[in-house]
Design an enzyme around this catalytic site. Sequence first.
Site, PDB file in Angstrom:
ATOM      1  N   CYS A  68      39.469   5.200   2.433  1.00 45.22           N
ATOM      2  CA  CYS A  68      39.953   4.372   1.313  1.00 45.22           C
ATOM      3  C   CYS A  68      38.989   3.237   0.986  1.00 45.22           C
ATOM      4  O   CYS A  68      39.009   2.716  -0.119  1.00 45.22           O
ATOM      5  CB  CYS A  68      41.338   3.836   1.621  1.00 45.22           C
ATOM      6  SG  CYS A  68      41.388   2.628   2.950  1.00 45.22           S
ATOM      7  N   ASP A 102      40.172   5.376   8.475  1.00 48.10           N
ATOM      8  CA  ASP A 102      40.333   4.056   7.862  1.00 48.10           C
ATOM      9  C   ASP A 102      39.875   3.032   8.906  1.00 48.10           C
ATOM     10  O   ASP A 102      39.629   3.396  10.067  1.00 48.10           O
ATOM     11  CB  ASP A 102      41.808   3.848   7.481  1.00 48.10           C
ATOM     12  CG  ASP A 102      42.041   2.580   6.664  1.00 48.10           C
ATOM     13  OD1 ASP A 102      41.047   1.968   6.186  1.00 48.10           O
ATOM     14  OD2 ASP A 102      43.215   2.181   6.506  1.00 48.10           O
ATOM     15  N   ARG A 152      41.137   5.918  -7.991  1.00 46.50           N
ATOM     16  CA  ARG A 152      42.154   4.850  -8.012  1.00 46.50           C
ATOM     17  C   ARG A 152      42.420   4.431  -9.454  1.00 46.50           C
ATOM     18  O   ARG A 152      43.565   4.241  -9.869  1.00 46.50           O
ATOM     19  CB  ARG A 152      41.679   3.617  -7.212  1.00 46.50           C
ATOM     20  CG  ARG A 152      41.590   3.793  -5.703  1.00 46.50           C
ATOM     21  CD  ARG A 152      42.956   3.905  -5.053  1.00 46.50           C
ATOM     22  NE  ARG A 152      43.805   2.756  -5.293  1.00 46.50           N
ATOM     23  CZ  ARG A 152      43.776   1.617  -4.592  1.00 46.50           C
ATOM     24  NH1 ARG A 152      42.946   1.487  -3.577  1.00 46.50           N
ATOM     25  NH2 ARG A 152      44.611   0.626  -4.877  1.00 46.50           N
TER      26      ARG A 152
END
Length: 314
Positions: free
Chosen positions: A274, A234, A302
């Site tokens: 992400c 991330d 998502r």
Amino acid sequence: MYASLRKLFYGRDFLSINDVTGQEIRAIIDFARELKEVKRRGDPHAFCSGKTLAMIFQKPSTRTRVSFEVGMYELGGYALFLSTQDLQLGRGETIADTARVLSRYVDGMMIRTFSQQDVETLAAGASVPVINGLTDWEHPCQVMADLMTVREVKGRFRGLKLAYLGDGNNVCHSLLLACPRVGMDIVVASPPGYGPHEEIIDAARAAAAGSMSKIEVITDPVEAVRGADVVVTDVWASIGKEAEHAERIRVFQPYQVNTALTSHAKPDFIFLHCLPAHRGKEVTDEIIDGPASRVWDEAENRLHVQKALLALLL
Ligand code: CP
Ligand code: NVA
């Protein structure tokens, strides 16, 4: 499947991965996969017909906003985008009072903010379900999509090793809580002083006690990636940490996910992020655009996993 699941989930909040068991995570993901297929076929699935979702944003977003808004629409409902500038919250109205008022209008709330405590205060004051759309502490919707992606590609969770490289942030926290729940091993490698919070590590170890999963928090990136089935990273500076950016780029450099580092992973490893990604920082183009990358499926998931949550909770 829907009726029994709804009985289990209706009216509940989703503030943390701690709010769900491993069995519940699997059930939500199975339902999300069904919704993905239903959408692909073009079949109606108006599980939230006539329902409304208030979406409170105190931080920027691309994926969370669009996937919740589109998801609510596809379920036959309606979503309101409310930034802090649009709400009296920005002028001093309390979170608890906002919760009470919004509960009289809407069937559910999603909030993206800084403190996890604020999300808990909102949920305590609300009489409708509240969903955490990211705090400094956790990003549970993201990790549900990550697990859904792993399940799609690998066909299972048990026995897999996930390596998380970099900042011990919200995404890392939710992964630590989620992996042991579904029987995956997780190794986190962060620079000294940038690891996940002790409270999360303890909670992850408690969850692992019942599942045989291994939890490791180390500093060596090569050791973490060795034999990994899933490699995750991330951004090195999350929203709110921008001032530390230059220092973090220096400290985190050895944790960059690149071809040399991932040569230690399993040959069929997958890469997840992400997003948004900072190319050339935490990940190279070669990896994010390469054959191991599943980041676009992850972003798409998502939508499906949040639709499952909305259809079940609201
Ligand atoms: N991954 C994620 O939550 O992206 P956004 O910040 O764009 O919503
Ligand atoms: N850890 C990142 C995730 C962004 C979706 C942040 O909090 O900024």
